[in-house]
Structure formats: C-alpha cells, structure tokens
Design a protein around this motif. Structure first.
Motif, PDB file in Angstrom:
ATOM      1  N   ASN A 124      51.922 107.721 -38.672  1.00  0.00           N
ATOM      2  CA  ASN A 124      50.793 106.975 -38.113  1.00  0.00           C
ATOM      3  C   ASN A 124      50.667 105.635 -38.836  1.00  0.00           C
ATOM      4  OD1 ASN A 124      48.946 107.304 -40.461  1.00  0.00           O
ATOM      5  ND2 ASN A 124      48.949 109.470 -39.858  1.00  0.00           N
ATOM      6  N   GLY A 125      49.635 104.895 -38.534  1.00  0.00           N
ATOM      7  CA  GLY A 125      49.483 103.566 -39.092  1.00  0.00           C
ATOM      8  C   GLY A 125      48.957 103.517 -40.504  1.00  0.00           C
ATOM      9  N   GLU A 126      48.668 104.665 -41.119  1.00  0.00           N
ATOM     10  CA  GLU A 126      48.231 104.678 -42.519  1.00  0.00           C
ATOM     11  C   GLU A 126      49.391 104.234 -43.403  1.00  0.00           C
ATOM     12  OE1 GLU A 126      46.960 108.618 -43.349  1.00  0.00           O
ATOM     13  OE2 GLU A 126      45.258 108.568 -41.948  1.00  0.00           O
ATOM     14  N   GLU A 127      49.082 103.437 -44.404  1.00  0.00           N
ATOM     15  CA  GLU A 127      50.131 102.919 -45.277  1.00  0.00           C
ATOM     16  C   GLU A 127      50.920 104.035 -45.955  1.00  0.00           C
ATOM     17  OE1 GLU A 127      51.207  99.887 -45.540  1.00  0.00           O
ATOM     18  OE2 GLU A 127      49.734  99.137 -44.111  1.00  0.00           O
ATOM     19  N   ALA A 128      50.223 105.078 -46.384  1.00  0.00           N
ATOM     20  CA  ALA A 128      50.903 106.186 -47.063  1.00  0.00           C
ATOM     21  C   ALA A 128      51.855 106.901 -46.114  1.00  0.00           C
ATOM     22  CB  ALA A 128      49.878 107.171 -47.619  1.00  0.00           C
ATOM     23  N   SER A 129      51.448 107.073 -44.871  1.00  0.00           N
ATOM     24  CA  SER A 129      52.290 107.745 -43.882  1.00  0.00           C
ATOM     25  C   SER A 129      53.533 106.916 -43.567  1.00  0.00           C
ATOM     26  CB  SER A 129      51.490 107.997 -42.599  1.00  0.00           C
ATOM     27  OG  SER A 129      52.306 108.583 -41.601  1.00  0.00           O
ATOM     28  N   LEU A 130      53.360 105.630 -43.384  1.00  0.00           N
ATOM     29  CA  LEU A 130      54.495 104.751 -43.092  1.00  0.00           C
ATOM     30  C   LEU A 130      55.522 104.785 -44.223  1.00  0.00           C
ATOM     31  CD1 LEU A 130      52.398 101.761 -41.738  1.00  0.00           C
ATOM     32  CD2 LEU A 130      53.964 103.143 -40.363  1.00  0.00           C
ATOM     33  N   CYS A 148      48.486 106.701 -32.847  1.00  0.00           N
ATOM     34  CA  CYS A 148      47.633 105.506 -32.866  1.00  0.00           C
ATOM     35  C   CYS A 148      46.382 105.729 -33.703  1.00  0.00           C
ATOM     36  CB  CYS A 148      47.265 105.098 -31.448  1.00  0.00           C
ATOM     37  SG  CYS A 148      48.632 104.429 -30.516  1.00  0.00           S
ATOM     38  N   MET A 149      46.579 105.916 -34.993  1.00  0.00           N
ATOM     39  CA  MET A 149      45.493 106.002 -35.952  1.00  0.00           C
ATOM     40  C   MET A 149      45.974 105.371 -37.245  1.00  0.00           C
ATOM     41  SD  MET A 149      45.656 110.076 -36.917  1.00  0.00           S
ATOM     42  CE  MET A 149      44.566 109.896 -38.335  1.00  0.00           C
ATOM     43  N   GLY A 153      40.970 105.503 -39.414  1.00  0.00           N
ATOM     44  CA  GLY A 153      40.769 106.614 -38.494  1.00  0.00           C
ATOM     45  C   GLY A 153      41.341 106.344 -37.112  1.00  0.00           C
ATOM     46  N   ILE A 154      40.808 107.040 -36.097  1.00  0.00           N
ATOM     47  CA  ILE A 154      41.261 106.869 -34.721  1.00  0.00           C
ATOM     48  C   ILE A 154      40.425 105.769 -34.072  1.00  0.00           C
ATOM     49  CG2 ILE A 154      41.549 107.960 -32.466  1.00  0.00           C
ATOM     50  CD1 ILE A 154      41.819 110.634 -33.883  1.00  0.00           C
ATOM     51  N   PRO A 155      41.033 104.685 -33.636  1.00  0.00           N
ATOM     52  CA  PRO A 155      40.273 103.591 -33.023  1.00  0.00           C
ATOM     53  C   PRO A 155      39.522 104.049 -31.777  1.00  0.00           C
ATOM     54  CG  PRO A 155      42.494 102.870 -33.579  1.00  0.00           C
ATOM     55  CD  PRO A 155      42.469 104.363 -33.755  1.00  0.00           C
TER      56      PRO A 155
END
Length: 286
Positions: A124-130, A148-149, A153-155
């Motif tokens: 997802n778009g979290e820096e840690a996840s990327l 797409c979060m 959170g979820i937009p």
C-alpha cells in the motif's frame, strides 16, 4: 495493458476487454474458525480441499493466506503455497503482511516453478509497506496488488485514492516493476456504514482505469458486510464494478461466479454465451 500470471500449468492474462479473472478468496482464515484451527494445528488438508473446490467453481487464481493467531507464517505459508501449487495448476496469490513469510513463500514458488509468475497481496502507500514489499517483488519477478491506502488511512474520496495509486506505481517503477505488473485495489467498504462507500470505490476504479490504464482488483464482498442478503448486493455491485473497469475481483467463486459470467456476457465479452452456458451446465451436473 495486460498483466500475465503463470501457474504450474495455466497462464492467466488480465486486461481490458478480456473475460473477468476470478481470484478465489477462500484460503484465508479471517472469519473461518475451522480453517484457523486447522492452520494452528499445522493441518493443511483443508487448504488442499479448498484449492480443488475453488478451481472447480471457476477460480482462475487462488489467494493463499495463513494469517491466523498462533500461526508461524514464515514456516507455514511456504508449505501452503507448495501444497496449492502441487494440487492445482492455476497461478497463486501470496497473501501476507509478513516480509519473512513473503520471502520464504516466493522462494518456494521460484523453486517449484522457475518460469512461473505469482501475484503478491499486497503493498500500500504507507512508507513502511513500500520499503518492505517492493524489493521482494522486484527480486522474484512477481506481480503486485497495490491498495489505495497510505499513512493517513483509506482516503474518503475517489481523487485521493487515485493519488495513492499513482504513488504506488511511481515507487514500484523505481524498483523496476512495470505498470503491467501492478493491480490497483480501490478498496470496497461496507455501504451499511456509509451509503456512498460503493460509489466512491466505483468512481475510483473508473478514474484509475481512465487516467492510468492500470488493471484493477477488488475484494468485492466487503461492500455488503453487516447487511442481509449479501449475495444479491455483491452480485449487483460486481456487475457495476466490472462495467467501470474492474478486471479481477477477489471473491468466493462458488457464490458469485455466475454473476461475473453474466456481467461479462452482457458486456460483450463472451462470444455466443459459451462461457455462461458451459458454467450453467457444469452447475447442473454438479
């Protein structure tokens, strides 16, 4: 744009104008006490049965998730992936947030099927996840689902979900992961809590498709959570989502597969209704 996945015997191509691809969701212990208990005990027989049943019901790809409380995912996930690959020939979707488990499962997949191409669920778009997921996907040449979060959170608008999709694609490309190997999940939330939730997801799918051209995936059954007659709502939502550009729903094929085939037929993706009729006859025989 085409996304190609390869199992031990079957190649699946995801793309616009093609038949909708069904990603079977049943090998996931969330909300399934029997499966959770079996996984904790290290018993994978139920996984084997689910794999066979889902493919028989029409699943083109199988999600494999062993994330139950008390399970050592790094040990059990590669075993489950191996078993599924030995049981059916369709591509697998390796589903875990655990980097160690993901690496172990990808390694097993590579060993058993050197020319194969799995799907990873998800980043997802979290820096840690990327930072955690993209290097592994690039290393093993897999395809990836992008949720797409992000860190906020979820937009709550389609426009913001589109922006997260753009971020994921840009970061993935920096790791050498092409856009054709990214499936964007615009995230379905229950309309029981917010009557606009379905519309937001549908608009996000349309915008991702029109502005980016990226193929899309969706855990569609979330839209009906907490409501009665869920199958009816899921079927209607799926048909609309497919018309908006959904290429690959994550569903229980046995429950809603016929709605997907009906939508494809109505959209002109099933010449002479052959897939629709074949599936109907198969259900009657069963």
């Amino acid at each position: 744009m085409k996304t190609t996945l390869k199992g031990t015997g079957k190649k699946v191509v995801i793309g616009d104008g093609r038949p909708t691809v069904i990603l079977g969701e049943r090998i996931n212990p969330t909300g399934k006490k029997k499966l959770s208990g079996a996984l904790v005990a290290g018993n994978l027989e139920i996984v084997r049965r689910e794999a066979l049943a889902q493919v028989k019901a029409g699943a083109d790809i199988l999600d494999v998730n062993v994330g139950a409380a008390g399970v050592d995912e790094e040990d059990l996930l590669p075993k489950a992936v191996k078993l599924v690959m030995e049981t059916v020939d369709v591509p697998v979707c390796i589903d875990t947030p655990d980097a160690g488990a993901l690496a172990a499962a990808l390694a097993v997949h590579k060993e058993l099927n050197p020319d194969g191409k799995p799907l990873v669920n998800s980043v997802n778009g979290e820096e840690a996840s990327l930072a955690r997921v993209l290097p592994l996907v690039a290393e093993y040449g897999a395809a990836i689902i992008g949720l797409c979060m992000d860190d906020d959170g979820i937009p709550d608008t389609p426009e913001k979900r589109l922006e997260v999709a753009k971020k994921i694609i840009e970061r993935a490309e920096k790791h050498g992961i092409g856009q054709e190997d990214i499936l964007i999940d615009c995230l379905a939330l229950t309309v029981g809590a917010d009557s606009k939730a379905g519309w937001i997801t549908l608009e996000a799918i349309r915008m991702v498709k029109e502005e980016l051209g990226t193929n899309t995936v969706l855990g569609a059954s979330n839209v009906s959570f907490g409501l009665p007659d869920r199958e009816a709502l899921n079927g209607a939502f799926l048909a609309i989502a497919i018309a908006h550009g959904l290429n690959c729903p994550i569903v229980d094929a046995a429950k809603v597969g016929r709605y997907i085939l009906a939508a494809d037929l109505a959209l002109g993706r099933d010449e002479y209704a052959m897939r629709y009729i074949k599936a109907f006859r198969k259900r009657r025989q069963g």
